[in-house]
Design an enzyme around this catalytic site. Structure first.
Site, PDB file in Angstrom:
ATOM      1  CD  GLN A  58      54.416   1.429  12.025  1.00  0.00           C
ATOM      2  OE1 GLN A  58      53.472   2.176  12.309  1.00  0.00           O
ATOM      3  NE2 GLN A  58      54.599   0.974  10.794  1.00  0.00           N
TER       4      GLN A  58
ATOM      5  CG  LEU B  89      53.765  -8.254  14.948  1.00  0.00           C
ATOM      6  CD1 LEU B  89      54.905  -8.752  15.820  1.00  0.00           C
ATOM      7  CD2 LEU B  89      52.641  -9.277  14.910  1.00  0.00           C
TER       8      LEU B  89
ATOM      9  CG  ASP C  33      55.483  -0.395  32.181  1.00  0.00           C
ATOM     10  OD1 ASP C  33      54.669  -0.548  33.113  1.00  0.00           O
ATOM     11  OD2 ASP C  33      55.166  -0.025  31.042  1.00  0.00           O
TER      12      ASP C  33
ATOM     13  CB  ALA D 105      53.204   2.501  20.476  1.00  0.00           C
ATOM     14  CB  SER D 106      52.722   7.589  21.094  1.00  0.00           C
ATOM     15  OG  SER D 106      53.395   7.039  22.209  1.00  0.00           O
TER      16      SER D 106
END
Length: 554
Positions: free
Chosen positions: A136, A129, A284, A132-133
Site C-alpha cells: 500500500q 492513498l 503496463d 493493493a495485494s
C-alpha cells in the site's frame, strides 16, 4: 515443519473449495482429489450458473487472493495463449484487499530503514492513498521538504506467495499427467514464467532499478518524465519516490484545460521511443499508471512490470511493422523467422498461407483504420496456431501496444498510430543495414568464432574422455515403441523357429546317413524319414514364402 504442512493443507483445501464454488469441480475430479474435499465443499453455496466462464475465472482468482490476482494480471498479457474474452475479463481483476494497520507500516519502515519514522520523514500520513495485494502507498514529506509517496510491502506476503506457488506447481504437474489439454497449452512452462515475474515484482529493489533506468532514458526525451527514486529511503520492502501531482490521462480532456491531441501524441511518441530506441519499456501503461501535468507533460508511474527487447529484436520488429504497412507477406514471414518465433519443424507453406490470409483481411482497409496492436495480436494468434512460442517480452509488447492505442483513440481518435511508429521503424531498418553496424556485427561474430576454435580442442578432449569413461549419455526418443517391440519379438520367434527347423534337418540327415552305414535293422530305418522330412520342409518353405508376400517386404 508441522506448521508448514498444516498451512499447505489448509491452503490446498481453500483452493479446491473455491474451484468447486465457481463451477470448476470437474478439474478437481480429474485430478483425483474428489474424496478429500466432499465434506467441505457441501458447505459452499452453488455459484450462479448464469455467469460466464471468463467471469467465474476472474472471481475465482480474486477470492484466492494476492498470488492468483497477480498471476491473472500477468496472464492478461498473453494474448497469444488465451482467448480475447478471457483476457478482457482478466484485465478487470481488482485487488479487493483491505489496508493493513498503520502500526505495521511504521514497524516495517523502521526495521528496513534502521531509523525511527519521525527522523526519516518530516510528516507521514497514516491513512494510505491506495491499498493493493502486494502493498500500500502513503503520502509523506522528507526532512528536506520533498513530497514523496512511500510504498510498503504487505506483511507476510512473501510467505503467502511462496506457499501458493508451491501448491500451484504441484497441482499443475499433477494436471499435466492426468489432463491432456494442460500439457497442450504448456501451462507448467507458463506458470514458471509468471512465477519468476511475480517474484521480481514483489521485490521493490527491482522496481526502483526499472524506474531509474527509464528515467535516465527519458533524460533527453521531451514531455515524458518518471518520478525520482530516493535510494536512501528504499529497500526490498519499502520504495520511496517523488509524489506525482497530475491528472489521470483519460481524464485530461479539453473541458479541464488539457490539449487532448498533444497529450495523446506525446504519450504515444514517448512509449514508442522506449520500445524502438531503447528496447526497455513500461510494461503496463494503463490509464492508472499514466498522469498528465497542467502543461500537458506525461508522467509514468509503477515500474513493477517492464519489457526488454534486444537490438536484433527491435530491428526485426521494425521489419514486421513495415511488412504490415506494405501488406508484404514475405517480409512479415521473414520477420517472424528472424525473431525466432517460428520453429524449424513448422509447415512453411501452411504458415505462409495463413499469413497471406491475414494480409487479405487488411487489404481493403485504409491504413489509418488498422489497429497496430490488433494486427500484431493476429500475428501472435497465427504463430500460436502453428505451435510456435512467442517470447514473453513480445507478448508484453502486444499488451503495451493495446494500452497505448486504447488511450490514444479515446483522446484523439483522428491520430494515426502507424504514422507515429513508422519513423522509428525506418530508423531501425537503416541501422540494420548501416555498414558500420554491419562491420561491428561481423567483428563480433568473428570473435565468437575464434573463441569457439580456441576452446574446440579442449572440448573435444573432454568429450572423448567422457566416451572412454562411459559418461556420455544419449537420449533417444522412439515413437510407437510398443509396435517396435512386437516386431522384435516376431523376428526373434522366426529366428528360433529357423534354428529348430535346422536342428530337425540335421537330426533327420544323421538318421538317414546312420541307417545307410549300418546293416542292422532299427525301428528308425522302418520310418519313411526322407518322405516325412521332404513334406515338412516343403510346408515350411511355402509358409515362409507366403509370410514374406503377406508382409509386403520383399
Amino acid at each position: 515443519m508441522l506448521k508448514t504442512r498444516i498451512r499447505y493443507l489448509s491452503r490446498y483445501q481453500d483452493i479446491i473449495t473455491a474451484l468447486y464454488h465457481y463451477g470448476f469441480g470437474q478439474i478437481v475430479r480429474d485430478l483425483g482429489l474428489l474424496d478429500r474435499t466432499k465434506k467441505r465443499t457441501k458447505k459452499k453455496r452453488a455459484q450462479d450458473s448464469s455467469l460466464s466462464v471468463a467471469k467465474r475465472i476472474r472471481l475465482l482468482l480474486e477470492e484466492l487472493g494476492p498470488t492468483f490476482i497477480k498471476l491473472g494480471q500477468l496472464a492478461s498479457t498473453r494474448g497469444d495463449l488465451f482467448p480475447a474474452y478471457v483476457l478482457t475479463e482478466l484485465e478487470n481483476l481488482q485487488d479487493n484487499v483491505p489496508s493493513f494497520a498503520y502500526q505495521e507500516v511504521k514497524d516495517i519502515i523502521e526495521v528496513e530503514l534502521e531509523a525511527p519514522l519521525e527522523k526519516l520523514f518530516r510528516s507521514f500520513e497514516p491513512v494510505p492513498l491506495a491499498a493493493a495485494s502486494i502493498g500500500q502507498v502513503h503520502r509523506a514529506e522528507l526532512p528536506t521538504g520533498e513530497k514523496v509517496v512511500v510504498k510498503v510491502r504487505r506483511p507476510g506476503i512473501e510467505r503467502t506467495i511462496e506457499t501458493d506457488l508451491a501448491i500451484l506447481q504441484d497441482l499443475l504437474e499433477l494436471a499435466e499427467e492426468r489432463i491432456g489439454w494442460v500439457k497442450r497449452f504448456r501451462l507448467v512452462d507458463l506458470f514458471h514464467e509468471f512465477a519468476e515475474a511475480l517474484k521480481e515484482e514483489i521485490n521493490y529493489k527491482n522496481e526502483a532499478q526499472n524506474a531509474e533506468r527509464i528515467r535516465r532514458q527519458n533524460s533527453e526525451t521531451q514531455h515524458l518524465f518518471t518520478p525520482v527514486v530516493y535510494s536512501s529511503h528504499s529497500t526490498m520492502k519499502v520504495l520511496t519516490m517523488t509524489y506525482v501531482d497530475g491528472t489521470k490521462i483519460t481524464d485530461a480532456t479539453y473541458d479541464k484545460g488539457f490539449n487532448q491531441e498533444i497529450v495523446a501524441e506525446r504519450f504515444a511518441t514517448g512509449m514508442f521511443e522506449q520500445i524502438f530506441v531503447h528496447g526497455f519499456f513500461h510494461g503496463d501503461p494503463h490509464p492508472g499508471n499514466v498522469f498528465v501535468t497542467k502543461d500537458n507533460e506525461i508522467i509514468l508511474i509503477d515500474f513493477g512490470m517492464v519489457g526488454r527487447l534486444t537490438t536484433d529484436m527491435r530491428q526485426n520488429l521494425a521489419l514486421l511493422v513495415l511488412g504490415l504497412k506494405g501488406r508484404n507477406t514475405d517480409r512479415v514471414m521473414e520477420a517472424l523467422f528472424r525473431m525466432d518465433i517460428v520453429h524449424d519443424h513448422v509447415d512453411r507453406d501452411r504458415l505462409w498461407d495463413d499469413l497471406d490470409h491475414l494480409r487479405l483481411k487488411y487489404y481493403d482497409i485504409p491504413m489509418a483504420d488498422i489497429s497496430l496492436a490488433e494486427a500484431v495480436q493476429d500475428l501472435f494468434n497465427v504463430a500460436n496456431k502453428h505451435d510456435c512460442i512467442v517470447p514473453v517480452d513480445l507478448t508484453m509488447l502486444g499488451k503495451a501496444l493495446l494500452s497505448v492505442e486504447a488511450i490514444v483513440s479515446s483522446l484523439a481518435p483522428t491520430l494515426r498510430i502507424i504514422d507515429i511508429v513508422e519513423p522509428f521503424g525506418r530508423v531501425l531498418i537503416k541501422e540494420r543495414y548501416d555498414p558500420r553496424n554491419f562491420a561491428k556485427k561481423v567483428q563480433a561474430e568473428f570473435q565468437d568464432g575464434m573463441e569457439t576454435l580456441r576452446y574446440f580442442p579442449r572440448d573435444m578432449r573432454k568429450t572423448l574422455k567422457d566416451i572412454r569413461d562411459g559418461k556420455l549419455k544419449v537420449n533417444i526418443s522412439i515413437r510407437e515403441i510398443h509396435h517396435l517391440i512386437q516386431k522384435v519379438d516376431r523376428i526373434s520367434n522366426k529366428l528360433a523357429f529357423s534354428i529348430v527347423l535346422l536342428s530337425f534337418s540335421i537330426i533327420m540327415a544323421g538318421v538317414i546317413i546312420g541307417g545307410s552305414l549300418t546293416a542292422e535293422p532299427t525301428i528308425l530305418l522302418q520310418i519313411p524319414a526322407i518322405e516325412i522330412g521332404l513334406v515338412i520342409t516343403s510346408l515350411m518353405f511355402f509358409w515362409i514364402i507366403w509370410a514374406i508376400f503377406r508382409s509386403g517386404r520383399f
